[in-house]
Design an enzyme around this catalytic site. Structure first.
Site, mmCIF file in Angstrom:
data_model
loop_
_atom_site.group_PDB
_atom_site.id
_atom_site.type_symbol
_atom_site.label_atom_id
_atom_site.label_comp_id
_atom_site.label_asym_id
_atom_site.label_seq_id
_atom_site.Cartn_x
_atom_site.Cartn_y
_atom_site.Cartn_z
ATOM 1 N N GLY A 106 57.018 63.341 4.275
ATOM 2 C CA GLY A 106 57.142 62.427 3.057
ATOM 3 C C GLY A 106 58.491 61.548 3.402
ATOM 4 O O GLY A 106 59.370 60.926 2.388
ATOM 5 N N ASN B 247 58.544 58.498 4.895
ATOM 6 C CA ASN B 247 58.107 57.321 4.438
ATOM 7 C C ASN B 247 58.197 57.233 2.908
ATOM 8 O O ASN B 247 58.505 56.228 2.409
ATOM 9 C CB ASN B 247 56.596 56.939 4.766
ATOM 10 N N MET C 124 46.942 62.352 5.340
ATOM 11 C CA MET C 124 46.010 62.795 6.542
ATOM 12 C C MET C 124 44.486 62.971 6.034
ATOM 13 O O MET C 124 43.722 63.562 6.593
ATOM 14 C CB MET C 124 46.602 64.100 7.000
ATOM 15 N N LEU D 115 39.554 58.975 2.658
ATOM 16 C CA LEU D 115 38.996 58.577 1.441
ATOM 17 C C LEU D 115 37.403 57.812 1.606
ATOM 18 O O LEU D 115 37.324 57.398 2.887
ATOM 19 C CB LEU D 115 40.122 57.704 0.819
ATOM 20 N N ASN E 65 48.464 51.207 4.358
ATOM 21 C CA ASN E 65 48.607 52.445 4.974
ATOM 22 C C ASN E 65 49.732 51.910 6.193
ATOM 23 O O ASN E 65 49.725 51.038 6.640
ATOM 24 C CB ASN E 65 47.520 52.971 5.680
ATOM 25 N N HIS F 68 50.733 53.274 10.010
ATOM 26 C CA HIS F 68 50.159 53.861 11.164
ATOM 27 C C HIS F 68 51.162 53.718 12.442
ATOM 28 O O HIS F 68 51.801 52.630 12.487
ATOM 29 C CB HIS F 68 48.745 53.087 11.550
HETATM 30 C C1 GRF Z 1 54.493 59.447 10.281
HETATM 31 O O1 GRF Z 1 54.587 59.175 11.654
HETATM 32 C C2 GRF Z 1 53.358 58.579 9.667
HETATM 33 O O2 GRF Z 1 53.379 57.293 10.766
HETATM 34 C C3 GRF Z 1 52.106 59.189 10.105
HETATM 35 O O3 GRF Z 1 52.656 60.581 9.251
HETATM 36 C C4 GRF Z 1 53.856 60.749 10.039
HETATM 37 C C5 GRF Z 1 54.614 61.424 8.991
HETATM 38 O O4 GRF Z 1 55.000 60.775 7.670
HETATM 39 N N1 GRF Z 1 51.129 58.523 9.133
HETATM 40 P P1 GRF Z 1 56.056 61.262 6.619
HETATM 41 O O5 GRF Z 1 57.380 61.674 6.952
HETATM 42 O O6 GRF Z 1 55.255 62.356 5.857
HETATM 43 O O7 GRF Z 1 56.058 59.928 5.726
#
Ligand code: GRF
Length: 208
Positions: free
Chosen positions: A12, A14, A91, A94, A108, A110
């Site tokens: 989490g 992001n 992850m 959908l 999203n 990436h």
């Molecule tokens: C990040 O590198 C993101 O780009 C990818 O998942 C990783 C973990 O993200 N999609 P977070 O710390 O759960 O936001």
């Protein structure tokens, strides 16, 4: 007020970047109505709880098929008046029903400069491993609108990050998150909330 729903699966970081930019007043007139995790033990749910944001877990395996899973997510987001769905380290995949319902209202993050190292099998640390194996000098992150096929929707923002000589995949992943992901994902939300994103075919124009 734009209400956003954030889809998570892991740490989490992001999600935290979005929370921080909202609480700092950088992103205005936006609130996180709900955080939905595809994993019961995602630390992202702890982060939501610490900021008094409703969090829930909706597991794909609880449903008979992807259509029912999509419908459960649609109903949850509609109940919360969500106007933008943000995939932040999400992850799960959908289906058509979800993508049709929220067309042009799902974004999203990436961890590469799409179209490099994206699509099926490229998630989490994997793109960074490929960057190092390929000896690239630059990588980065991309925020894009989500379409049915993974990582193919119109690109909103990208940010490049330098690859250093002694990088490991873990060190590189952390730098890409710190220097790119945690900046461009909140920025894309701000632009969407301010109605400054215009989709023209595969391109996204940003209005001043
Ligand atoms: C990040 O590198 C993101 O780009 C990818 O998942 C990783 C973990 O993200 N999609 P977070 O710390 O759960 O936001």
């Amino acid at each position: 007020m734009l209400k956003i729903g954030v889809l998570v699966s892991g740490g989490g970081s992001n999600l935290q970047a979005i929370i921080d930019k909202i609480e700092a007043g950088y992103i205005k007139d936006v609130s996180i109505a709900t955080v939905v995790s595809s994993k019961a033990d995602a630390f992202a749910l702890e982060r939501a709880k610490m900021h008094r944001i409703p969090g829930t877990c909706i597991l794909k395996k609880s449903f008979n098929n992807i259509d029912e899973y999509d419908q459960a997510l649609i109903e949850h987001f509609e109940e919360n008046n969500v106007g933008l769905v943000v995939m932040a380290g999400f992850m799960s995949i959908l289906g058509e029903r979800f993508n049709r319902h929220f067309e042009k209202r799902v974004i999203n993050i990436h961890p590469s400069l799409i179209p490099a190292f994206c699509g099926k099998g490229f998630y989490g640390i994997i793109p960074h491993e490929h960057v190092l194996t390929a000896g690239l000098k630059v990588t980065g992150a991309t925020v894009h609108f989500v379409e049915l096929e993974a990582d193919t929707g119109p690109i909103i923002l990208q940010k490049a990050v330098k690859v250093e000589e002694d990088d490991t995949p873990e060190i590189l992943q952390k730098r890409v998150m710190e220097q790119a992901e945690w900046e461009i994902l909140p920025e894309a939300i701000k632009l969407f909330a301010e109605n400054r994103l215009v989709i023209e075919g595969k391109r996204v124009k940003i209005l001043n």
